[in-house]
Design a protein around this motif. Structure first.
Motif, PDB file in Angstrom:
ATOM      1  N   GLY A  29      47.893  40.075  71.075  1.00 41.47           N
ATOM      2  CA  GLY A  29      47.964  40.567  72.443  1.00 41.47           C
ATOM      3  C   GLY A  29      49.195  41.441  72.596  1.00 41.47           C
ATOM      4  O   GLY A  29      50.298  41.030  72.212  1.00 41.47           O
ATOM      5  N   LEU A  30      49.010  42.633  73.114  1.00 46.42           N
ATOM      6  CA  LEU A  30      50.146  43.544  73.279  1.00 46.42           C
ATOM      7  C   LEU A  30      50.237  44.023  74.715  1.00 46.42           C
ATOM      8  O   LEU A  30      49.274  44.546  75.277  1.00 46.42           O
ATOM      9  CB  LEU A  30      50.028  44.734  72.320  1.00 46.42           C
ATOM     10  CG  LEU A  30      51.258  45.651  72.269  1.00 46.42           C
ATOM     11  CD1 LEU A  30      51.494  46.183  70.851  1.00 46.42           C
ATOM     12  CD2 LEU A  30      51.109  46.827  73.234  1.00 46.42           C
ATOM     13  N   ALA A  31      51.394  43.802  75.311  1.00 46.03           N
ATOM     14  CA  ALA A  31      51.651  44.224  76.684  1.00 46.03           C
ATOM     15  C   ALA A  31      52.587  45.426  76.650  1.00 46.03           C
ATOM     16  O   ALA A  31      53.739  45.320  76.230  1.00 46.03           O
ATOM     17  CB  ALA A  31      52.277  43.080  77.475  1.00 46.03           C
ATOM     18  N   PHE A  32      52.073  46.582  77.066  1.00 43.63           N
ATOM     19  CA  PHE A  32      52.861  47.814  77.047  1.00 43.63           C
ATOM     20  C   PHE A  32      53.834  47.878  78.224  1.00 43.63           C
ATOM     21  O   PHE A  32      53.653  47.238  79.256  1.00 43.63           O
ATOM     22  CB  PHE A  32      51.940  49.036  77.146  1.00 43.63           C
ATOM     23  CG  PHE A  32      51.223  49.372  75.879  1.00 43.63           C
ATOM     24  CD1 PHE A  32      51.909  49.827  74.771  1.00 43.63           C
ATOM     25  CD2 PHE A  32      49.835  49.272  75.803  1.00 43.63           C
ATOM     26  CE1 PHE A  32      51.239  50.159  73.597  1.00 43.63           C
ATOM     27  CE2 PHE A  32      49.151  49.609  74.649  1.00 43.63           C
ATOM     28  CZ  PHE A  32      49.862  50.054  73.539  1.00 43.63           C
ATOM     29  N   ASP A  33      54.845  48.724  78.051  1.00 47.75           N
ATOM     30  CA  ASP A  33      55.720  49.109  79.146  1.00 47.75           C
ATOM     31  C   ASP A  33      54.955  50.095  80.033  1.00 47.75           C
ATOM     32  O   ASP A  33      53.833  50.504  79.700  1.00 47.75           O
ATOM     33  CB  ASP A  33      56.982  49.763  78.570  1.00 47.75           C
ATOM     34  CG  ASP A  33      58.161  49.692  79.530  1.00 47.75           C
ATOM     35  OD1 ASP A  33      57.980  49.262  80.676  1.00 47.75           O
ATOM     36  OD2 ASP A  33      59.275  50.079  79.117  1.00 47.75           O
ATOM     37  N   ILE A  34      55.552  50.522  81.159  1.00 43.65           N
ATOM     38  CA  ILE A  34      54.859  51.466  82.037  1.00 43.65           C
ATOM     39  C   ILE A  34      54.564  52.758  81.272  1.00 43.65           C
ATOM     40  O   ILE A  34      55.359  53.207  80.457  1.00 43.65           O
ATOM     41  CB  ILE A  34      55.661  51.759  83.321  1.00 43.65           C
ATOM     42  CG1 ILE A  34      57.025  52.359  83.008  1.00 43.65           C
ATOM     43  CG2 ILE A  34      55.788  50.523  84.169  1.00 43.65           C
ATOM     44  CD1 ILE A  34      57.741  52.850  84.241  1.00 43.65           C
ATOM     45  N   GLY A  35      53.425  53.318  81.547  1.00 48.86           N
ATOM     46  CA  GLY A  35      52.977  54.500  80.816  1.00 48.86           C
ATOM     47  C   GLY A  35      51.903  54.148  79.817  1.00 48.86           C
ATOM     48  O   GLY A  35      50.946  54.894  79.620  1.00 48.86           O
TER      49      GLY A  35
END
Length: 342
Positions: free
Chosen positions: A35-41
């Motif tokens: 599971g990967l949670a990106f930063d904004i963008g």
């Protein structure tokens, strides 16, 4: 599923479920569910997040994994990040990656409730994490920035250069400090304009809003800068387009921005990029979990292990490469100590 829908699902999950730490089984071979949670963008920012995405894509190619990606929203509270991470953990994702220093507190908190799940925070705040199941990836951004600062000074014809940071936070101060130190080392007479930060926390649009980058670049060009380095994530696309459109040199960040579609029209004006191998940190972490060699703590990616560096695409620094590599060798040996703040 949209980020909003995912967060609603997270709320519906309620508390924590049993944390087995097991991935799916694929014909007797364990499949990691990442599971990967990106930063904004998010994926597609052609900078920081895309570098993380490249590491995830390599894991997909080289390892037995399945993935889910979720992106952050501008100005969201930590509780949203926690919900996002809990959702992934409750769905059985292990390991889980948070991209960006803003995830540090949330990951450390959530990891305590899921002790059998391994977590990575990319750009761990102050290079500190806590927990037996948490790893932090840190970068010597100041070292790579020193080299592109030297390049800026050596290639400037006006004798004036600039720096644009996305958000006024300690992490971005490292980029500024290294850049200015490298420029002064290469050419003591160089004029460095006062750094321009696009937003102040808790407003993080400075990492996303290209119009902010565009306006800031115009301001520094008007002051005579002919080389401008940005550390502004997605907002930096606006910087590069504006600087390139004016026929001056832009310096990219995180990824090798010379090769990115969003700035293809002005890529001949990208002098170099400070490359930050977030992709390497993501892949190293996933591989460690896959091989059972995971260790809690932090890893620093610097010039010595090629975790940071500068891009040579386009050949625009070929004539000064020997000088830049001389600076690199002195930093690696310890002869040059690069500051981390201005």
């Amino acid at each position: 599923m949209t980020g909003a829908a995912l967060l609603l699902s997270a709320s519906a999950c309620g508390g924590k479920k049993a944390d087995t730490g097991d991935g799916a089984d694929d014909g007797g071979k364990k499949t990691l569910k990442i599971g990967l949670a990106f930063d904004i963008g998010g994926r597609g920012d052609q900078s920081f997040n895309d570098s993380a995405a490249a590491g995830l894509d390599k894991a997909k190619k080289d390892l037995n994994v399945q993935t889910e990606e979720i992106s952050a929203k501008p100005d969201e509270p930590d509780s949203d990040k926690e919900s996002r991470l809990r959702l992934l953990a409750n769905k059985g994702y292990n390991p889980i990656i948070g991209v960006g220093f803003a995830y540090t507190t949330s990951i450390v908190k959530v990891a305590k409730d899921f002790p059998n799940t391994k977590f990575l925070v990319v750009d761990a705040d102050q290079c500190k994490v806590d927990g037996a199941n948490v790893h932090g990836a840190c970068f010597a951004e100041e070292q790579g920035s020193f080299l592109v600062g030297a390049a800026a000074a050596l290639k400037s014809k006006s004798g004036t250069i600039g720096f644009i940071g996305g958000v006024n936070v300690p992490l971005i101060h490292k980029f500024q400090a290294g850049y200015e130190a490298g420029a002064k080392a290469a050419k003591p007479s160089i004029k460095i304009l006062p750094a321009k930060y696009l937003t102040e926390p808790p407003n993080y649009n400075g990492f996303k809003d290209t119009s902010l980058g565009n306006e800031a670049a115009k301001g520094q060009l008007d002051q005579g800068a002919d080389v401008i380095y940005h550390a502004a994530g997605g907002a930096g696309i606006g910087v590069i387009k504006t600087v390139g459109g004016a026929g001056k040199w832009a310096i990219g960040v995180d990824s090798d921005q010379y090769n990115q579609p969003a700035v293809a029209g002005v890529k001949q004006h990208i002098l170099t990029s400070m490359v930050k191998h977030v992709d390497l940190s993501v892949f190293d972490f996933v591989e460690s979990v896959a091989k059972g060699t995971f260790k809690a703590g932090t890893t620093t990616y610097d010039l010595k292990n090629d975790g940071v560096g500068y891009a040579t695409s386009g050949g625009n620094v070929d004539d000064i490469k020997a000088k830049l590599d001389e600076f690199k060798a002195k930093i690696v040996s310890g002869e040059i100590k690069v500051p981390t703040d201005t």
